[in-house]
Design an enzyme around this catalytic site. Structure first.
Site, mmCIF file in Angstrom:
data_model
loop_
_atom_site.group_PDB
_atom_site.id
_atom_site.type_symbol
_atom_site.label_atom_id
_atom_site.label_comp_id
_atom_site.label_asym_id
_atom_site.label_seq_id
_atom_site.Cartn_x
_atom_site.Cartn_y
_atom_site.Cartn_z
ATOM 1 N N CYS A 67 -2.844 -2.398 6.452
ATOM 2 C CA CYS A 67 -3.085 -1.089 7.072
ATOM 3 C C CYS A 67 -4.509 -0.995 7.596
ATOM 4 C CB CYS A 67 -2.794 0.034 6.080
ATOM 5 S SG CYS A 67 -3.654 -0.117 4.513
ATOM 6 N N HIS A 86 -5.838 -5.723 3.285
ATOM 7 C CA HIS A 86 -4.852 -4.653 3.498
ATOM 8 C C HIS A 86 -4.406 -4.639 4.953
ATOM 9 C CE1 HIS A 86 -5.448 -2.359 -0.368
ATOM 10 N NE2 HIS A 86 -6.377 -3.296 -0.426
ATOM 11 N N GLN A 144 -4.994 -0.540 -4.633
ATOM 12 C CA GLN A 144 -5.578 -1.716 -5.277
ATOM 13 C C GLN A 144 -6.323 -1.364 -6.568
ATOM 14 O OE1 GLN A 144 -7.726 -4.314 -2.583
ATOM 15 N NE2 GLN A 144 -8.870 -5.210 -4.268
ATOM 16 N N CYS A 203 0.853 -1.177 0.000
ATOM 17 C CA CYS A 203 0.000 0.000 0.000
ATOM 18 C C CYS A 203 0.894 1.234 0.000
ATOM 19 C CB CYS A 203 -0.878 -0.035 1.248
ATOM 20 S SG CYS A 203 -1.396 1.576 1.821
ATOM 21 N N GLU A 204 0.677 2.108 -0.962
ATOM 22 C CA GLU A 204 1.569 3.261 -1.064
ATOM 23 C C GLU A 204 1.289 4.324 -0.007
ATOM 24 O OE1 GLU A 204 1.115 4.801 -4.994
ATOM 25 O OE2 GLU A 204 -0.646 5.989 -4.506
ATOM 26 N N HIS A 205 0.197 4.201 0.687
ATOM 27 C CA HIS A 205 -0.106 5.190 1.727
ATOM 28 C C HIS A 205 0.530 4.842 3.060
ATOM 29 C CE1 HIS A 205 -3.824 5.735 -0.955
ATOM 30 N NE2 HIS A 205 -2.933 6.651 -1.241
ATOM 31 N N HIS A 206 0.700 3.560 3.313
ATOM 32 C CA HIS A 206 1.249 3.144 4.609
ATOM 33 C C HIS A 206 2.495 2.287 4.493
ATOM 34 C CE1 HIS A 206 -3.121 3.866 5.282
ATOM 35 N NE2 HIS A 206 -2.653 4.497 6.339
HETATM 36 ZN ZN LIG Z 1 -2.747 1.599 3.448
#
Ligand SMILES: [Zn+2]
Length: 269
Positions: A230, A228, A200, A159-162
């Site tokens: 996260c 996920h 995703q 996941c590119e956010h976390h």
């Molecule tokens: Zn994430």
């Protein structure tokens, strides 16, 4: 409505409370298929803010597909430059561990920064993949015009956010137009885009668009079901929740019957 066909699936939003959100499929389950075909067929593909990751052509002239900013410098690096890169990443990881209050000199952590650096380079190796190497000579002329479907392709992504993993299964289908791709290459294609920092929705779309570009088939459908970390390991802590996204192109997008056949073959109906 517009999200249903392009990149449907809601990631961490309203689907959080649904144990097995299957956004593109729910409608079928509810038996509401009857009247929406015309609406679906005119849904524009670009329903979101334009992203360089899908708005640019799927395949560059040198064979890279939506490479990251630094992908080419990774590909062209000398062994010395590769070593130096790994050391810089390891140094940054050491900083993180220290800031978290750990003792990076204790035995268990001694080699961890270097190990982590190598792991991250591996997890993101998909940026360096060249689509010509990935598909090699596996595009064949074949007079087959029935649906080809490969289910349950395992995918592991970040996941590119976390920067934590999400993983699950991808299901890829297409209807050929005189050309087919070696079946194992569908999994390779999914792997290539999964080994990057992703969301995703984009992963789903990139696989579909690349396959569409490679084969120029009559239609492509990709569904991904993923968990996920996260989402399940922090915050809302919905253990067991999964996220479903889909991307339908060509006849999968325009023809309800084709879409239904696909969902039936997936065992969703
Ligand atoms: Zn994430």
């Amino acid at each position: 409505m517009s999200t249903e066909n392009s990149n449907s699936g809601k990631r961490n939003g309203s689907e959080v409370n649904t144990p097995n959100p299957t956004v593109p499929l729910k409608r079928s389950r509810l038996g509401l298929d009857g009247n929406d075909a015309s609406e679906l067929s005119v849904t524009p593909l670009q329903t979101r803010v334009a992203s360089p990751c899908t708005l640019n052509p799927p395949i560059d002239s040198d064979g890279l597909s939506w490479p990251s900013k630094g992908a080419r410098s990774r590909i062209e690096q000398t062994p010395e430059e590769a070593k130096a890169r790994e050391e810089r990443i390891a140094g940054a990881v050491k900083t993180i561990l220290n800031e978290l209050g750990e003792d990076t000199d204790r035995e268990g952590l001694l080699e961890t920064p270097e190990r982590y650096a190598r792991a991250m380079l591996y997890f993101t190796k998909g940026y360096e993949d060249n689509i010509r190497d990935v598909i090699k000579r596996a595009v064949f002329e074949e007079d087959h015009d029935e649906m080809v479907i490969v289910r349950d392709i395992e995918i592991y992504s970040l996941c590119e956010h976390h920067l934590v993993p999400f993983f699950g299964k991808a299901h890829i289908a297409y209807i050929p137009n005189k050309r087919v791709l070696g079946l194992s290459k569908l999994a390779r294609l999914a792997e290539m885009y999964a080994r990057r920092f992703q969301v995703q929705e984009r992963l789903t779309k990139q696989i579909a668009m690349a396959l569409s570009e490679i084969l120029k088939p009559r239609g492509v459908a990709v569904v991904i079901e993923a968990t996920h970390m996260c989402m399940v390991s922090r915050g809302v802590q919905k253990t067991g929740s999964s996220t479903t996204t889909s991307c339908m192109l060509g006849c999968f997008r325009g023809q309800q019957k084709t879409r239904e056949e696909f969902l039936t073959l997936l065992g969703r109906k």
